[in-house]
Write a protein that holds these residues in place. Structure first.
Motif, PDB file in Angstrom:
ATOM      1  N   VAL A 449       6.435  -1.304 -11.030  1.00 50.27           N
ATOM      2  CA  VAL A 449       6.486  -1.891  -9.976  1.00 50.27           C
ATOM      3  C   VAL A 449       5.292  -1.638  -9.054  1.00 50.27           C
ATOM      4  O   VAL A 449       4.984  -2.204  -7.838  1.00 50.27           O
ATOM      5  CB  VAL A 449       7.584  -1.600  -9.018  1.00 50.27           C
ATOM      6  CG1 VAL A 449       8.748  -2.240  -9.818  1.00 50.27           C
ATOM      7  CG2 VAL A 449       7.659  -0.242  -8.486  1.00 50.27           C
ATOM      8  N   PHE A 453       6.600   0.819  -4.748  1.00 49.64           N
ATOM      9  CA  PHE A 453       7.555   2.033  -4.889  1.00 49.64           C
ATOM     10  C   PHE A 453       7.067   3.139  -3.606  1.00 49.64           C
ATOM     11  O   PHE A 453       7.842   3.988  -3.443  1.00 49.64           O
ATOM     12  CB  PHE A 453       7.293   2.618  -6.178  1.00 49.64           C
ATOM     13  CG  PHE A 453       7.878   3.847  -6.492  1.00 49.64           C
ATOM     14  CD1 PHE A 453       9.374   3.926  -7.101  1.00 49.64           C
ATOM     15  CD2 PHE A 453       7.828   5.353  -6.314  1.00 49.64           C
ATOM     16  CE1 PHE A 453      10.079   4.693  -7.465  1.00 49.64           C
ATOM     17  CE2 PHE A 453       8.369   6.391  -6.576  1.00 49.64           C
ATOM     18  CZ  PHE A 453       9.667   6.205  -7.277  1.00 49.64           C
ATOM     19  N   ALA A 532      14.318   8.149  -5.623  1.00 47.25           N
ATOM     20  CA  ALA A 532      14.414   6.777  -6.232  1.00 47.25           C
ATOM     21  C   ALA A 532      15.966   6.450  -6.562  1.00 47.25           C
ATOM     22  O   ALA A 532      16.210   5.102  -6.270  1.00 47.25           O
ATOM     23  CB  ALA A 532      13.685   6.733  -7.687  1.00 47.25           C
ATOM     24  N   GLY A 578       5.076   4.101  -8.809  1.00 44.63           N
ATOM     25  CA  GLY A 578       5.766   3.275  -9.378  1.00 44.63           C
ATOM     26  C   GLY A 578       5.286   2.851 -10.900  1.00 44.63           C
ATOM     27  O   GLY A 578       5.494   1.818 -11.394  1.00 44.63           O
ATOM     28  N   PHE A 582       8.551   4.442 -15.294  1.00 36.47           N
ATOM     29  CA  PHE A 582       9.382   3.959 -14.422  1.00 36.47           C
ATOM     30  C   PHE A 582       9.304   2.350 -14.402  1.00 36.47           C
ATOM     31  O   PHE A 582       8.520   1.697 -14.357  1.00 36.47           O
ATOM     32  CB  PHE A 582       8.998   4.296 -12.991  1.00 36.47           C
ATOM     33  CG  PHE A 582       9.836   3.498 -11.701  1.00 36.47           C
ATOM     34  CD1 PHE A 582      11.220   3.926 -11.494  1.00 36.47           C
ATOM     35  CD2 PHE A 582       9.244   2.213 -11.405  1.00 36.47           C
ATOM     36  CE1 PHE A 582      11.860   3.055 -10.487  1.00 36.47           C
ATOM     37  CE2 PHE A 582      10.350   1.570 -10.099  1.00 36.47           C
ATOM     38  CZ  PHE A 582      11.358   2.026  -9.997  1.00 36.47           C
ATOM     39  N   MET A 589      14.584  -4.417  -6.623  1.00 39.36           N
ATOM     40  CA  MET A 589      13.478  -3.985  -5.446  1.00 39.36           C
ATOM     41  C   MET A 589      13.657  -5.013  -4.225  1.00 39.36           C
ATOM     42  O   MET A 589      13.504  -4.532  -3.230  1.00 39.36           O
ATOM     43  CB  MET A 589      12.155  -4.381  -5.969  1.00 39.36           C
ATOM     44  CG  MET A 589      11.661  -3.669  -7.280  1.00 39.36           C
ATOM     45  SD  MET A 589      11.899  -1.996  -6.945  1.00 39.36           S
ATOM     46  CE  MET A 589      10.814  -1.567  -5.526  1.00 39.36           C
ATOM     47  N   ALA A 673       0.748  -3.303 -10.300  1.00 38.09           N
ATOM     48  CA  ALA A 673       1.255  -2.547 -11.447  1.00 38.09           C
ATOM     49  C   ALA A 673       0.632  -2.604 -12.537  1.00 38.09           C
ATOM     50  O   ALA A 673       0.145  -3.571 -13.224  1.00 38.09           O
ATOM     51  CB  ALA A 673       2.574  -2.793 -11.696  1.00 38.09           C
TER      52      ALA A 673
END
Length: 729
Positions: A449, A453, A532, A578, A582, A589, A673
């Protein structure tokens, strides 16, 4: 001498009896329940064991069907008929019918008739009982109890009559009415009573799936004037081969309307005019399930296809038959039991002329129910349009209760194509193994992401490292761990200088968050992964109306179990923005940012608002469910929200240009990302308005580029539409 012989015979007899009893004892021991074999007696070491033998229950062998040749009296024949029928030994039954009956039907036809009727009845079991009769009169009364997968258990009363054959044995005077009463020369037919499928509605009651109209283009054979011209022009207009078109109407009567291809209710006017100009071609309206939103809501609503041959055996008991449809994907699948209602029907006897003679058994149907969703169809279309031709997704959630207001995944598909028939092109598109348009990317695709994050890393830094929003750090161009050759870089090649934690989020500085991730790992390698999870990541959101994956929050245990390697500080550095191992879904989200917007409550997202019967009875009504609270103080979440607002409104915000002149102030966070390809995934998360959020959303574009350049403008369109049309609802 005689006495000696008698004594010898007696002794031999005693020895024989003794050997027999010994063999019997040993034989019994050889099948004991304690595992002794071959005549060895098992001895228990248990001091509490008693010496009393344990009674054993042996399986009783299934009685063999009688040999028809052994049956002589009328009673024996009637009982043999019953036994053979219950064993479904139709060939054996045939041996009991009279010679005259055999002249009417041969053995194979006899067997086929019984098997065919059992199949039409969906028969799963049968019991036959002789309830009365007069043996001397060669008449017996039978009650046949059948279990049917379609209608359950039902009874039929049958009169079994016999005739005396020349050789002196009675035999059954057979007719089809001995299978089902009053069958005679008729047939057994199942006449289903299928309720009209329930509607799927948006939150305001507007149809997303309902019984509407489609246009069927067909041919009336008797009206054709020039078949060659008709075939040539239809082939061109309908994109079908002439052979296929001709095959659809060639067997029809002259006055029949023979459908060739289906179209939406509203057809192109020019196409209609050209079709109507062909003698023999007709366009007729036809009731059919339609999906007004088409591909815009396809992944939420789902689609229908026919029951497969593999599924049918498990669905017959629910009234399904070949040709029936079943919900696939989305609400059509999830809500099948409500939308389909309860199928009923009748098993009847019909004559060769097709006229009904008798109802054998009837089961009433029950009407379907309507399902109202939380989706707003206007917002759904706006999100679909905003995504354009990009591959990705948009999710909009009500932060106050978890209701999903829009859920868009692209590429999409048109559920109407499953009703009207796919073209070659559309069929190839939905089966594209790379794009997988039938998959709902909002819930079944998990991705890295990127910078969205960072709110989690910021919260963990404030909680565990004593930081606050004004803590200042250097946003250098590069970051390295001591003793490591690996270099992590900021998105700005020159770095961004000293920044407060607030501005590190506003400007999305990578290297500051790398340092925080490393510092958290130095304190405790589980701090950042647990943070997280505290934001709801790494587990499903609880949305049960569509399939979803849990994503991945890596930690030391996960890495050793999954990758076979030890956790390193570099893993924490990657996780801080992120990246690395992950992954999360767009829905996860969206739920996370909805919780930030509302002050920390992680609501379970839901799509179904209520289910109501046709009579208006509420069968189900959604109630908001909490999955927990974000485990960080209000002051931390408030600091995150303030930084998100500056992302769109402060001069140094990464999305300030995109949201210049927006209809409502909002908070947001850009994300870019890294992927295995050169192009990164583009993310943007938001809530609006900034003071009292009424919506939270995520936009994501696969391999789309920078979050501020791609996903943020998509979000701006959605937020503006919401503000202009729905904010006051």
């Amino acid at each position: 001498m005689l006495a000696l012989i008698i004594l010898t015979v007696f002794a031999i007899g005693v020895i024989a009896i003794g050997l027999f009893l010994l063999a019997d004892r040993l034989g019994t021991a050889s099948i004991g329940s304690d595992g002794a074999e071959n005549g060895e007696v098992a001895v228990s070491d248990d001091p509490s064991a008693t010496e009393e033998p344990t009674a054993e229950v042996e399986d009783q062998p299934t009685p063999l069907p009688p040999d028809p040749e052994d049956l002589e009296t009328a009673r024996e024949i009637a009982e043999g008929w019953v036994t053979l029928w219950e064993a479904e030994d139709y060939r054996g039954m045939y041996e009991l019918i009279s010679q005259e009956s055999r002249s009417i039907i041969d053995r194979d036809e006899f067997v086929e008739r019984y098997e065919g009727i059992a199949q039409e009845l969906a028969q799963t079991d049968i019991e036959v009982e002789i309830t009365g009769g007069v043996e001397e009169a060669l008449r017996f009364n039978l009650v046949v109890t059948r279990d049917s997968a379609r209608v359950g258990e039902f009874e039929d009363e049958i009169l079994l009559t016999m005739v005396q054959e020349a050789q002196g044995r009675p035999r059954i005077d057979w007719s089809p009415s001995l299978i089902v009463d009053e069958l005679a020369d008729g047939f057994i037919r199942w006449r289903p009573d299928i309720p009209q499928r329930g509607r799927i509605l948006d939150q305001h009651g507007r149809p997303l799936a309902h019984l509407g109209q489609i246009s069927k283009v067909g041919v009336i054979p008797g009206d054709i004037e020039d078949e060659g011209a008709l075939l040539n022009e239809l082939s061109d207009l309908l994109d079908m081969s002439e052979e296929r078109i001709e095959s659809t109407y060639s067997a029809g009567d002259p006055g029949w309307f023979m459908p060739i291809r289906d179209f939406p209710d509203q057809m192109d006017e020019e196409l209609v005019d050209r079709l109507n100009a062909i003698p023999g071609v007709s366009i007729q309206k036809w009731p059919e399930r339609v999906y007004p939103a088409g591909p815009a809501a396809a992944h939420v609503v789902g689609y229908l296809t026919e029951v497969s041959s593999e599924e049918l055996p498990n669905l017959i008991s629910e009234g399904y038959a070949p040709g029936d449809v079943l919900g696939r994907g989305g609400i059509e699948s999830w809500g099948e039991e409500y939308l389909a209602g309860t199928r009923g029907g009748r098993i009847i006897v019909v004559g060769p002329d097709g006229n009904e003679r008798r109802t054998v058994v009837e089961v009433s149907s029950e009407p379907a129910a309507d399902i109202t969703l939380t989706i707003d169809i206007d917002l759904q279309r706006a999100a679909y349009d905003a995504l354009g031709d990009d591959v990705g997704s948009v999710v909009v959630v009500d932060p106050e209760n978890g209701a999903v207001r829009a859920m868009v995944s692209k590429p999409s598909f048109n559920p109407n194509d499953f009703i009207m028939g796919h073209t070659t092109e559309s069929w190839e598109q939905i089966n594209d193994p790379d794009l997988r348009p039938l998959e709902n990317r909002t819930t079944t695709f998990a991705y890295p992401v990127g910078s969205i994050f960072k709110v989690i890393t910021m919260a963990a830094g404030m909680e565990y490292l004593g930081m606050d929003s004004q803590t200042t750090m250097d946003c250098s161009a590069e970051f390295q761990l001591p003793g490591s050759d690996q270099v992590w870089r900021d998105w700005s090649p020159d770095g961004q200088g000293n920044l407060s934690l607030h501005n590190a989020l506003v400007q999305s500085c990578n290297t500051i968050f790398y340092q925080i991730g490393a510092d958290l790992d130095s304190e405790d390698q589980d701090l950042l992964p647990e943070a997280a999870r505290g934001f709801g990541l790494g587990s499903s959101t609880g949305l049960d109306a569509v399939r979803e994956v849990s994503g991945t929050v890596p930690d030391a245990q996960w890495k050793i179990e999954t990758v076979g390697d030890f956790w390193s500080r570099g893993d924490a550095v990657n996780l801080s923005i992120g990246q690395g191992y992950f992954e999360a879904t767009p829905l996860q989200m969206a739920v996370l940012y909805a919780a930030i917007a509302n002050g920390g409550t992680l609501y379970e997202p839901y799509l179904v608002q209520e289910i109501a019967s046709l009579e208006g009875d509420i069968l189900y009504e959604a109630e908001e469910q909490e999955n927990g609270e974000i485990p960080f103080p209000d002051s931390t979440l408030s600091a995150i929200r303030e930084a998100m607002v500056d992302v769109t409104q402060a001069n140094n915000g990464t999305a300030v240009e995109v949201f210049d002149g927006a209809l409502v102030p909002s908070g947001g966070k850009t994300g870019t990302a890294e992927t295995s390809r050169d192009d990164p995934h583009s993310w943007y998360t938001a809530f609006a308005p900034d003071g009292s959020p009424g919506m939270a959303m995520v936009a994501m574009v696969e391999f789309g580029g920078e979050g501020s350049a791609v996903a943020a403008p998509i979000s701006r369109q959605v937020i503006d539409f919401w503000a202009d049309n729905l904010m006051d609802d």
